[in-house]
Enzyme design. Structure first.
Site, short mmCIF file in Angstrom:
data_model
loop_
_atom_site.label_atom_id
_atom_site.label_comp_id
_atom_site.label_asym_id
_atom_site.label_seq_id
_atom_site.Cartn_x
_atom_site.Cartn_y
_atom_site.Cartn_z
N SER A 67 -0.95 -8.98 17.26
CA SER A 67 -0.49 -10.19 16.56
C SER A 67 0.21 -9.86 15.26
O SER A 67 1.14 -10.56 14.85
CB SER A 67 -1.68 -11.11 16.29
OG SER A 67 -2.67 -10.44 15.52
N LYS A 86 0.49 3.15 13.66
CA LYS A 86 0.21 1.72 13.66
C LYS A 86 0.95 1.09 12.49
O LYS A 86 0.68 1.42 11.33
CB LYS A 86 -1.29 1.45 13.57
CG LYS A 86 -1.66 -0.02 13.70
CD LYS A 86 -3.17 -0.20 13.84
CE LYS A 86 -3.55 -1.66 14.08
NZ LYS A 86 -5.00 -1.84 14.31
N GLU A 135 -4.45 9.47 15.81
CA GLU A 135 -4.37 10.47 16.86
C GLU A 135 -3.60 9.90 18.06
O GLU A 135 -3.88 8.80 18.53
CB GLU A 135 -5.79 10.86 17.27
CG GLU A 135 -5.88 11.94 18.31
CD GLU A 135 -7.32 12.28 18.62
OE1 GLU A 135 -7.55 13.20 19.44
OE2 GLU A 135 -8.23 11.65 18.04
N SER A 136 -2.60 10.63 18.52
CA SER A 136 -1.80 10.18 19.65
C SER A 136 -2.47 10.59 20.95
O SER A 136 -2.75 11.76 21.18
CB SER A 136 -0.39 10.78 19.58
OG SER A 136 0.38 10.36 20.69
N GLU A 141 -3.25 4.26 28.23
CA GLU A 141 -4.44 3.42 28.31
C GLU A 141 -5.15 3.61 29.64
O GLU A 141 -4.53 3.87 30.67
CB GLU A 141 -4.05 1.94 28.18
CG GLU A 141 -3.37 1.59 26.86
CD GLU A 141 -2.87 0.16 26.85
OE1 GLU A 141 -3.04 -0.55 27.89
OE2 GLU A 141 -2.30 -0.26 25.82
N ASP A 196 -14.44 -5.23 20.80
CA ASP A 196 -13.24 -5.43 21.62
C ASP A 196 -13.07 -4.28 22.61
O ASP A 196 -11.98 -3.74 22.78
CB ASP A 196 -12.00 -5.56 20.74
CG ASP A 196 -10.84 -6.25 21.47
OD1 ASP A 196 -11.07 -6.84 22.55
OD2 ASP A 196 -9.70 -6.20 20.97
N GLU A 200 -7.66 -1.65 27.81
CA GLU A 200 -6.48 -1.41 26.95
C GLU A 200 -6.83 -0.66 25.68
O GLU A 200 -5.95 -0.03 25.07
CB GLU A 200 -5.82 -2.75 26.59
CG GLU A 200 -5.17 -3.47 27.75
CD GLU A 200 -6.12 -4.43 28.45
OE1 GLU A 200 -5.64 -5.41 29.03
OE2 GLU A 200 -7.36 -4.20 28.41
N ASP A 214 -8.67 0.98 18.38
CA ASP A 214 -8.55 -0.39 17.89
C ASP A 214 -9.87 -0.91 17.33
O ASP A 214 -10.63 -1.62 18.00
CB ASP A 214 -8.03 -1.33 18.97
CG ASP A 214 -7.57 -2.66 18.37
OD1 ASP A 214 -7.84 -2.91 17.18
OD2 ASP A 214 -6.94 -3.45 19.10
#
Length: 847
Positions: A67, A86, A135-136, A141, A196, A200, A214
């Protein structure tokens, strides 16, 4: 702009200097717990705030969009290091009061140190944005891994169709679930609730290990080992709604405080999705999802192993304290479960992960889709030129050259279309119900207030319109098709825009397409073609639609059938508020009757009011048995009392029911048939008795012709008394004391307390008995206690089809009271209420 940046910095500035307080806070965060959330005015971050700019990075594909943020692949130009960057919008964060959430996420990530949690390396900011270098996780996902199992199938021979579509093998799901459990145990040990957990937010490293990401919804508990700044706390009320609809536990929907059990519920949902390809409470809207969650309406596919089914069932316990991992045994209850048998928990991260399913359609270019050898589900039915972002999703930039090519309405080739339907059906199978298939598909843009988003618009043979997020293969909503313009209409608002409007809440779509006329005309043409080939034109639309819904409902069965007769009985039943309508399909209209679907005391039921008389009763009963997946019928209502030992207000559950309306009406000089079971000599009722002649003569009572599925075909057996199903009747015999109503109101009461009587006899005929002499004749001849106009029809129809049945009737009047009006007008409602109470008691006794 400068003022806004300074204002934001004053709210967000959280980096302090190294001092003793900071060191103490840091040590505490890595050591033991305290009784309260540890708070500090400042502390030194492990991940520093740098003075970088966005120009220091080469930006790549978009990992995800939220969002107020998006995560992109970013390569540091001077070091070559790759991060998941991010990027958060300062203006939005300030406007929506999200500053505390952003600060908390930054602080929490800085203090977590576990191989199953993404690491924060550094932060920086500029005038417009905040940046977190995370971290990549190049494996993408977990959600993508689930859906790519569908994609991989399309390189194999068609005899591989037995391979599961869009779901993980159980061994792979077990490995990923174990790594999530391992990470969650650490997060919970730090006194944090993630809030959460979903596929994903479970990312995969290059070699395939899980990392939880997240932490924007994280909640520190009172004994958290995380040091939190005073102005960086999450919501003070732990019951604040956060998370994602399909994974939210019921206690959050009921505004209960958050607990570790919230994450364990989401773990159960995620494991279910790994194994099935869809979330356990999937439905058309968030409201319907929430209804299913509260009702715990979960159905396990038959291919789930017993161990998987049991673990998920336990994780999805309504009581959060009973979920494995939340009780006194801690995470040992999860790890010791048979589903995880063979997992080496001490060396989990050193084990070889499952092979990653590679993303498809990663090549770019301007070539036509038909020349693209890679398979991409968003290409089906779409001949667009499509820029791929390298992540299997749509490009972040919209191209004006995206034109969906549809065949001309004049040159539409039905054979070509029907041949391509197989491919479409396989690609989108995960969004369809059993027996449902795709008729037409096209890419359009769904317009919102400030943005537009591509959706795949699908027409199915239900018929139903589905719109799907093509990048993540997630259903965003569906609309039941209707040819009634009041229910569903298409409005073309410009040469490139059209709206689909429906009465369903939240289902108004505003769409854009290069030729909306072509799209909708093509939809209608395809629908007519399929109807022609299926030979369905003879079915009226409303019946066809109802049968489609019934087919869907039967997948959720079996149900208990409930049948009443008149509105008085129906109103009394619904007044108990025990009937909970199905949130998705609360009723189905068929042949003029409304069949209501719902639950009573946790039991799935289908209710219908049949109407007065034996024909209506038999027709409604047969409809229910033929069309719905029912396991038995409960027929209830009011009746006339024939037995002087019973009173108005009493409830009778008879053991036998007769059809006493089959008459041989004989001439005055004739004799009744020797096979008749009784004779009524009308002349015997002359007044004065016996004097004169009576032209009505005699009535002989015949037996019913009873056909049964257990009998010889096309051969009827004579039947007078139909026996109520004994195992159900036994449940009624075992009733305890049933508190029945005695008063209609404060001024109208019965002289005696009503009672429940089980096992007597009842009779049915298309006769409303309001005659004392005839009442006495019935009692003396057939030894019955109650009379009505429907029960025998329901009982015999049910038994004929091999279904258990029971009758519950409340005494509304003394049949044939000679003075004044029939008592049904005064006590009919009370009798109906007492009947409903007995029915609820019986349903509660059912296994």
């Amino acid at each position: 702009m400068l003022a806004m940046e300074k204002d934001f910095d004053s709210k967000l500035k959280i980096q302090g200097t190294n001092n003793n307080d900071n060191n103490n806070s840091s040590n505490s965060s890595n050591g033991g717990a305290s009784n309260n959330v540890q708070r500090s005015k400042s502390f030194a971050f492990r991940a520093p705030q740098e003075n970088f700019t966005i120009q220091d990075f080469e930006l790549g594909k978009i990992y995800g969009v939220g969002s107020y943020s998006k995560v992109v692949r970013a390569k540091k130009k001077d070091t070559g290091m790759v991060y998941a960057l991010k990027i958060m919008d300062k203006k939005f964060i300030t406007k929506e009061n999200k500053t505390a959430y952003v600060k908390l996420e930054r602080i929490v990530l800085d203090q977590l140190d576990h191989p199953g949690v993404v690491r924060l390396y550094f932060t920086f900011q500029d005038t417009f944005s905040l940046y977190m270098a995370l971290e990549s996780c190049e494996g993408g996902e977990l959600f993508d891994q689930i859906t790519r199992h569908l994609i991989e199938l399309f390189g194999r021979e068609f005899d591989a169709l037995s391979v599961a579509l869009g779901r993980l093998p159980e061994d792979e799901a077990r490995f990923y679930a174990a790594e999530v459990v391992d990470a969650l145990e650490y997060i919970h040990s730090m006194g944090l609730i993630h809030r959460d957990i979903k596929p994903e937010n479970l990312l995969l490293t290059t070699d395939g290990h899980i990392k939880i990401a997240d932490f924007g919804s994280v909640k520190p508990m009172q004994d958290s080992r995380i040091t939190v700044l005073p102005n960086a706390a999450s919501d003070d009320k732990a019951c604040t709604f956060v998370g994602t609809a399909a994974y939210v536990p019921p206690e959050v929907l009921n505004s209960s405080p958050a607990t570790f059990g919230n994450d364990l519920w989401a773990l159960g949902c995620t494991l279910y999705q790994m194994l099935s390809g869809t979330s356990p409470f999937k439905d058309a809207s968030e409201w319907l999802i929430f209804q299913r969650i509260i009702a715990r309406d979960i159905r396990f596919p038959n291919y789930f192993s017993e161990e998987a089914r049991d673990l998920i069932d336990r994780l999805l316990d309504i009581d959060p304290s009973r979920r494995p991992g939340a009780g006194p045994e801690g995470y040992a209850a999860v790890k010791m479960h048979p589903f995880f048998r063979g997992v080496d928990w001490s060396n989990l991260r050193s084990q070889t992960p499952p092979r990653l399913a590679l993303e498809t359609g990663a090549q770019s270019g301007d070539g036509d889709d038909h020349n693209d050898s890679s398979w991409n589900p968003t290409h089906i039915g779409d001949g667009s030129v499509r820029q791929n972002d390298g992540n299997g999703g749509a490009s972040s930039s919209e191209s004006s050259g995206h034109i969906t090519r549809l065949a001309s309405i004049d040159s539409f080739d039905s054979k070509w279309y029907l041949s391509i339907c197989l491919t479409i059906f396989l690609a989108w199978q995960q969004f369809l119900d059993q027996g449902e298939s795709v008729l037409m598909i096209s890419m359009v843009k769904k317009l919102q207030k400030l943005s537009s988003k591509k959706v795949q618009l699908i027409l199915t043979n239900k018929p139903k319109l589905i719109y799907v997020d093509p990048s993540k293969l997630v259903v965003k909503g569906n609309i039941i098709w209707s040819d009634n313009s009041n229910d569903l209409s298409v409005q073309v608002t410009s040469p490139s825009h059209f709206k689909i409007c429906t009465l369903s809440p939240g289902a108004k779509l505003q769409l854009v397409h290069v030729n909306p006329f072509c799209v909708m005309r093509a939809f209608l043409l395809v629908w007519s073609l399929v109807q022609d080939e299926a030979g369905c034109k003879a079915l009226p639309y409303n019946r066809k639609s109802s049968l489609t819904i019934i087919k869907e409902l039967n997948h959720r069965g079996p149900y208990i059938g409930l049948i009443t007769v008149i509105p008085t009985e129906e109103n009394a039943f619904f007044a108990t508020r025990s009937f909970k309508p199905d949130p998705k399909h609360p009723f189905v209209d068929l042949s003029g009757r409304r069949f209501r679907i719902g639950k009573v005391q946790g039991k799935k039921v289908i209710y219908v009011r049949c109407g007065v008389g034996m024909v209506n009763a038999a027709a409604a009963t047969q409809q229910m048995l033929d069309l719905f997946d029912v396991e038995g019928i409960i027929h209830f209502g009011i009746a006339g009392n024939v037995n002087n030992s019973m009173s108005i207000g009493d409830v009778s559950i008879p053991g036998q029911v007769a059809q006493t309306g089959i008459w041989d009406w004989v001439n005055p000089q004739g004799k009744v048939d020797q096979d008749d079971v009784a004779q009524l000599d009308i002349g015997s009722y002359n007044v004065p008795k016996g004097n004169g002649s009576n032209l009505l003569g005699h009535i002989g009572y015949s037996k019913e012709e009873f056909f049964s599925e257990s009998g010889k075909p096309n051969t009827a057996q004579p039947l007078l008394w139909a026996n109520i199903s004994q195992h159900w009747l036994q449940l009624a015999f075992n009733f305890g004391e049933l508190k029945l109503e005695q008063c209609v109101n404060s001024s109208l009461c019965l002289p005696e307390k009503p009672k429940l009587v089980v096992g007597l006899r009842a009779s049915t005929a298309n006769i409303f008995v309001d005659n004392a002499a005839y009442r006495d004749f019935l009692f003396q001849t057939f030894h019955i206690s109650s009379v009505d106009m429907e029960s025998a029809a329901v009982v015999m129809t049910s038994l004929s089809n091999g279904f258990p049945v029971i009758v519950v009737r409340g005494m509304s009047d003394l049949a044939g009271r000679q003075q004044g009006e029939n008592a049904i007008g005064e006590f009919g409602s009370l009798a109906a209420i007492n009947t409903a109470k007995a029915v609820l008691e019986f349903i509660g006794k059912l296994p």
